[in-house]
Design a protein around this motif. Structure first.
Motif, short mmCIF file in Angstrom:
data_model
loop_
_atom_site.label_atom_id
_atom_site.label_comp_id
_atom_site.label_asym_id
_atom_site.label_seq_id
_atom_site.Cartn_x
_atom_site.Cartn_y
_atom_site.Cartn_z
N SER A 134 0.99 -1.19 0.00
CA SER A 134 0.12 -0.15 -0.06
C SER A 134 0.82 1.11 0.06
O SER A 134 0.42 2.39 -0.12
N LEU A 135 2.28 1.25 0.03
CA LEU A 135 3.13 2.32 0.42
C LEU A 135 3.49 2.82 -1.27
O LEU A 135 3.66 2.04 -2.29
N ASP A 136 3.91 3.97 -1.26
CA ASP A 136 4.21 4.39 -2.64
C ASP A 136 5.86 4.05 -3.00
O ASP A 136 6.83 4.21 -2.27
N PRO A 137 5.99 3.14 -3.95
CA PRO A 137 7.22 2.43 -4.22
C PRO A 137 8.32 3.45 -4.48
O PRO A 137 9.33 3.23 -4.75
N MET A 138 7.81 4.76 -4.88
CA MET A 138 9.02 5.91 -5.26
C MET A 138 9.52 6.37 -3.98
O MET A 138 10.55 6.95 -3.95
N ARG A 139 8.85 6.37 -3.00
CA ARG A 139 9.32 6.74 -1.48
C ARG A 139 9.50 5.76 -0.85
O ARG A 139 10.55 5.94 0.01
N PHE A 140 9.30 4.52 -0.62
CA PHE A 140 9.44 3.41 0.20
C PHE A 140 10.10 2.31 -0.57
O PHE A 140 9.37 1.76 -1.48
N VAL A 141 11.14 1.85 0.00
CA VAL A 141 11.57 0.44 -0.62
C VAL A 141 11.94 -0.53 0.60
O VAL A 141 12.56 -0.07 1.59
N ARG A 142 11.73 -1.58 0.29
CA ARG A 142 12.13 -2.82 0.95
C ARG A 142 13.59 -3.25 0.96
O ARG A 142 13.88 -3.50 -0.08
N VAL A 143 14.40 -3.30 2.11
CA VAL A 143 15.61 -3.72 2.09
C VAL A 143 15.94 -4.82 2.71
O VAL A 143 17.26 -5.46 2.64
N HIS A 144 15.09 -5.35 3.49
CA HIS A 144 15.26 -6.66 4.11
C HIS A 144 13.81 -7.04 4.29
O HIS A 144 12.82 -6.59 4.29
#
Length: 261
Positions: free
Chosen positions: A202-212
């Motif tokens: 549900s988060l904006d992929p341009m602002r939030f990125v999963r690193v783990h």
């Protein structure tokens, strides 16, 4: 339409001794938050009521004929049990009770004050649980009406006895914790009932990125990337937190940054 949470309680008292049940019900009925009281004199009857009724709290005797209190927990399942306060005359059952996720443990004979203290704790936990479930329901509702291509910009979060609407852009990073997440905002932590996978979608992929597998970071909160051995990196955030960029999610970060690490 999602109904707001209520502090009203539906309570079941389970004890094979009628005077013991009567004492508890007489005391609790005086409380304005009590909506309905049920009674059961054994574990079998308790299981039937739990499966039939929507309950918020159970006062559960440990030792009973045919099916004891721990047997009730095993039959229903820990995850499906309402808030539970165990009652027993034997303190050796305390460990088993708390292993079954009991909210409290009353050792007979207990005073009215001790019972009232346990009930007060249950009422607070009931309110907290309702607000968490309400927040998750709000998230799901908002997610269902957000048009394609749109992302959440607010989260409904309970903190310090209040409910706040948190701007998603203010979140520095999100840490997974089972069915919950810890939202890290300006150096503070806010517990929120939703899985990391639910929020990630549900988060904006341009602002939030999963690193783990257990961490999502806000790109704007990244201070630097520090190389570790064998091509691994640590993300260093403005609040000083460090999170390892796992090999599984490194490609996502590289895609978002538009360059190789």
């Amino acid at each position: 339409m999602i109904a707001p949470p209520t502090d009203r309680l539906r309570i079941l008292v389970v004890d094979d001794e009628a005077p013991a049940r009567q004492r508890i019900t007489d005391l609790l009925k005086k409380d304005m938050q009590v909506e309905t009281m049920f009674e059961a004199r054994d574990g079998i009857a308790a299981v039937e009521i739990i499966q039939r009724e929507s309950l918020d709290l159970i006062f559960l005797d440990v030792q009973m004929p045919e099916l004891d209190g721990l047997g009730v927990i095993e039959t229903i399942g820990t995850a499906q049990m309402p808030l539970t306060i165990f009652i027993t005359a034997y303190d050796q059952h305390a460990i088993a009770a708390f292993e079954a996720n009991a909210l409290d443990y009353l050792l007979k004979p207990f005073s009215d004050e001790r019972l009232e203290a346990a009930f007060a704790r249950a009422k607070m936990r009931h309110i907290e649980r309702n607000m968490q479930q309400f927040g998750l329901s709000m998230l799901r509702m908002v997610s269902s009406i957000v048009p394609a291509g749109r992302c959440l910009d607010r989260l409904v979060v309970k903190s310090g006895g209040t409910t706040r609407f948190l701007r998603v852009v203010d979140i520095d990073w999100i840490e997974g914790a089972g069915v919950y997440v810890n939202l890290h905002v300006g150096g503070k932590e806010l517990l929120y009932r939703a899985s990391l996978n639910e929020l990630a979608d549900s988060l904006d992929p341009m602002r939030f990125v999963r690193v783990h597998r257990s961490a999502i970071v806000n790109i704007d909160s990244i201070l630097e990337l520090q190389p570790i051995s064998h091509g691994e990196f640590d993300v260093v955030l403005k609040d000083g937190h460090r999170s390892r960029v796992s090999r599984t999610y490194r490609a996502q970060l590289e895609k978002r940054l538009g360059q190789s690490l």
